[in-house]
Design a protein around this motif. Structure first.
Motif, PDB file in Angstrom:
ATOM      1  N   THR A  59       0.844  -1.205   0.000  1.00 38.31           N
ATOM      2  CA  THR A  59       0.000   0.000   0.000  1.00 38.31           C
ATOM      3  C   THR A  59       0.875   1.250   0.000  1.00 38.31           C
ATOM      4  OG1 THR A  59      -0.063  -0.014   2.432  1.00 38.31           O
ATOM      5  CG2 THR A  59      -1.896  -1.085   1.258  1.00 38.31           C
ATOM      6  N   HIS A  60       1.975   1.178   0.745  1.00 35.94           N
ATOM      7  CA  HIS A  60       2.966   2.252   0.763  1.00 35.94           C
ATOM      8  C   HIS A  60       4.249   1.689   1.353  1.00 35.94           C
ATOM      9  CE1 HIS A  60       1.246   2.466   4.806  1.00 35.94           C
ATOM     10  NE2 HIS A  60       2.202   3.275   5.200  1.00 35.94           N
ATOM     11  N   CYS A  61       5.316   2.492   1.281  1.00 31.52           N
ATOM     12  CA  CYS A  61       6.623   1.944   1.617  1.00 31.52           C
ATOM     13  C   CYS A  61       7.155   2.469   2.939  1.00 31.52           C
ATOM     14  CB  CYS A  61       7.599   2.172   0.468  1.00 31.52           C
ATOM     15  SG  CYS A  61       7.220   1.105  -0.932  1.00 31.52           S
ATOM     16  N   HIS A  62       6.405   2.284   4.015  1.00 31.38           N
ATOM     17  CA  HIS A  62       6.946   2.481   5.361  1.00 31.38           C
ATOM     18  C   HIS A  62       7.420   1.133   5.883  1.00 31.38           C
ATOM     19  CE1 HIS A  62       4.669   6.509   6.095  1.00 31.38           C
ATOM     20  NE2 HIS A  62       5.861   6.710   5.582  1.00 31.38           N
ATOM     21  N   SER A  63       8.333   1.210   6.881  1.00 30.37           N
ATOM     22  CA  SER A  63       9.041   0.009   7.333  1.00 30.37           C
ATOM     23  C   SER A  63       8.101  -1.099   7.814  1.00 30.37           C
ATOM     24  CB  SER A  63       9.995   0.377   8.461  1.00 30.37           C
ATOM     25  OG  SER A  63       9.251   0.804   9.591  1.00 30.37           O
ATOM     26  N   GLY A  66      -4.591   0.640   4.156  1.00 32.73           N
ATOM     27  CA  GLY A  66      -3.222   0.939   4.607  1.00 32.73           C
ATOM     28  C   GLY A  66      -3.256   1.789   5.865  1.00 32.73           C
ATOM     29  N   ASP A  67      -2.475   2.882   5.874  1.00 30.38           N
ATOM     30  CA  ASP A  67      -2.465   3.759   7.048  1.00 30.38           C
ATOM     31  C   ASP A  67      -3.250   5.046   6.794  1.00 30.38           C
ATOM     32  OD1 ASP A  67      -0.987   1.920   8.389  1.00 30.38           O
ATOM     33  OD2 ASP A  67       0.926   2.976   8.198  1.00 30.38           O
ATOM     34  N   ALA A  68      -4.072   5.070   5.724  1.00 27.25           N
ATOM     35  CA  ALA A  68      -4.858   6.271   5.420  1.00 27.25           C
ATOM     36  C   ALA A  68      -6.090   6.369   6.316  1.00 27.25           C
ATOM     37  CB  ALA A  68      -5.275   6.271   3.947  1.00 27.25           C
ATOM     38  N   GLY A  78      -1.042  11.738   2.165  1.00 25.73           N
ATOM     39  CA  GLY A  78      -1.279  12.352   3.479  1.00 25.73           C
ATOM     40  C   GLY A  78      -0.238  11.820   4.446  1.00 25.73           C
ATOM     41  N   HIS A  79      -0.587  10.741   5.135  1.00 27.62           N
ATOM     42  CA  HIS A  79       0.376  10.035   5.998  1.00 27.62           C
ATOM     43  C   HIS A  79       1.631   9.669   5.199  1.00 27.62           C
ATOM     44  CE1 HIS A  79       2.112   6.836   8.395  1.00 27.62           C
ATOM     45  NE2 HIS A  79       1.899   5.997   7.412  1.00 27.62           N
ATOM     46  N   ASP A  80       1.423   9.207   3.982  1.00 24.80           N
ATOM     47  CA  ASP A  80       2.518   8.912   3.058  1.00 24.80           C
ATOM     48  C   ASP A  80       2.081   9.490   1.711  1.00 24.80           C
ATOM     49  OD1 ASP A  80       4.782   6.323   2.434  1.00 24.80           O
ATOM     50  OD2 ASP A  80       3.782   7.408   0.818  1.00 24.80           O
TER      51      ASP A  80
HETATM   52 ZN   LIG Z   1       2.674   4.084   7.199  1.00 22.41          ZN
END
Ligand SMILES: [Zn+2]
Length: 297
Positions: A57-61, A153-155, A134-136
């Motif tokens: 969904t996105h590239c956070h750890s 994801g984290d949205a 937003g967050h990412d």
């Molecule tokens: Zn994230």
């Protein structure tokens, strides 16, 4: 479909199964990679079957940290949002919130990019990729219109969303957060599968909560900055299991995000910033002091 509900160190893993090939969305944190691989081998998981594709969904750890391990095990292609590709190419530790935020991920190679507006068939369901900055700023969410299921994801979580940069650090982040929530509200989703926490059906209540949090952040940059640092320290604590109290001042002086936010917002001695952060985590019952250590509560 099976959702492996994880914790706050590892994102959830969404497995979409099909005779045409199984697809996994998000891979958890690097420290949990052995557990992620073990979960994938359970009967609800792949149970020996191949994995056709890994999607982020996105590239956070906490969403891509298991990518390298899964790629090594299953030899599957990795597809990530188009907006994240340049950051992965450059392995931009700052924008990816890796060393800059005291987090880590094993480097991996991706094979495909996913663009907003595309529709992909995963697990015999159609998933529309939607831009969710937003967050990412490069994040995507995936929406299945037939069943009105959103992989967010984290949205959007049941009780908020992933940390957002204050406007002095990234002026695009909060307006984008509001726009993304607006976009999600327009989907009329029935069920949300968030990056963290159990899947939930109370989408209107979650959106209301998220809009209220966005408004509070818009009204007060300091609050946004404080929230971000508390999230980063909570994450580090889950990652390391315990942090030495006498090393905390040096820790907030060494790690970029504390240093930068302190210079801009707080202007505290490192020991005072560390003390304030620890007491905030204690108040929130996220941490406690035990002997010479700060430990998760
Ligand atoms: Zn994230």
């Amino acid at each position: 479909m099976h959702v492996f509900v994880r914790d706050w160190l590892s994102s959830n893993n969404v497995l979409l199964k099909s005779r045409a090939g199984h697809v996994l969305i998000d891979s958890g944190y690097s420290r949990h990679a052995p557990l992620t691989l073990a979960l994938l081998e359970t009967p609800q998981g792949l149970h020996g079957a191949p994995l056709a594709r890994l999607v982020n969904t996105h590239c956070h750890s906490d969403h891509m940290g298991g990518n390298a391990a899964i790629q090594a095990r299953y030899r599957c292609p990795i597809a990530l949002p188009e907006g994240e590709a340049p950051l992965i190419d450059a392995w931009d530790e700052r924008t990816l919130l890796l060393a800059y935020a005291d987090q880590s991920a094993e480097r991996f190679a991706y094979d495909e990019v996913i663009r907003a507006g595309e529709t992909h068939v995963w697990g015999d369901l159609e998933w529309r990729a939607l831009s969710a900055p937003g967050h990412d700023m490069g994040a995507l969410v995936f929406f299945n219109p037939e069943h009105r299921i959103l992989v967010s994801g984290d949205a959007l979580w049941a009780d908020g969303f992933g940390l957002v940069m204050p406007s002095e650090i990234d002026p695009r982040a909060l307006p984008a957060t509001r726009d993304t929530l607006q976009m999600i509200a327009g989907l009329d989703a029935r069920v949300v599968i968030p990056g963290h926490g159990a899947p939930f059906a109370g989408v209107a209540a979650a959106l209301e909560h998220a809009f209220a949090r966005t408004a509070a952040f818009e009204a007060d940059s300091l609050r946004t900055a404080r929230h971000a640092l508390k999230v980063i320290l909570s994450f580090a604590l889950l990652d390391r299991r315990r942090l030495p109290l006498d090393g905390m001042a040096a820790h907030v002086e060494r790690v970029g995000i504390y240093r930068d936010f302190n210079a801009r917002y707080f202007r505290l001695a490192p020991s005072d910033l560390a003390e304030w952060l620890m007491s905030e985590l204690e108040k929130a019952r996220a941490a406690r002091r035990e002997g010479d250590w700060l430990v998760p509560a």
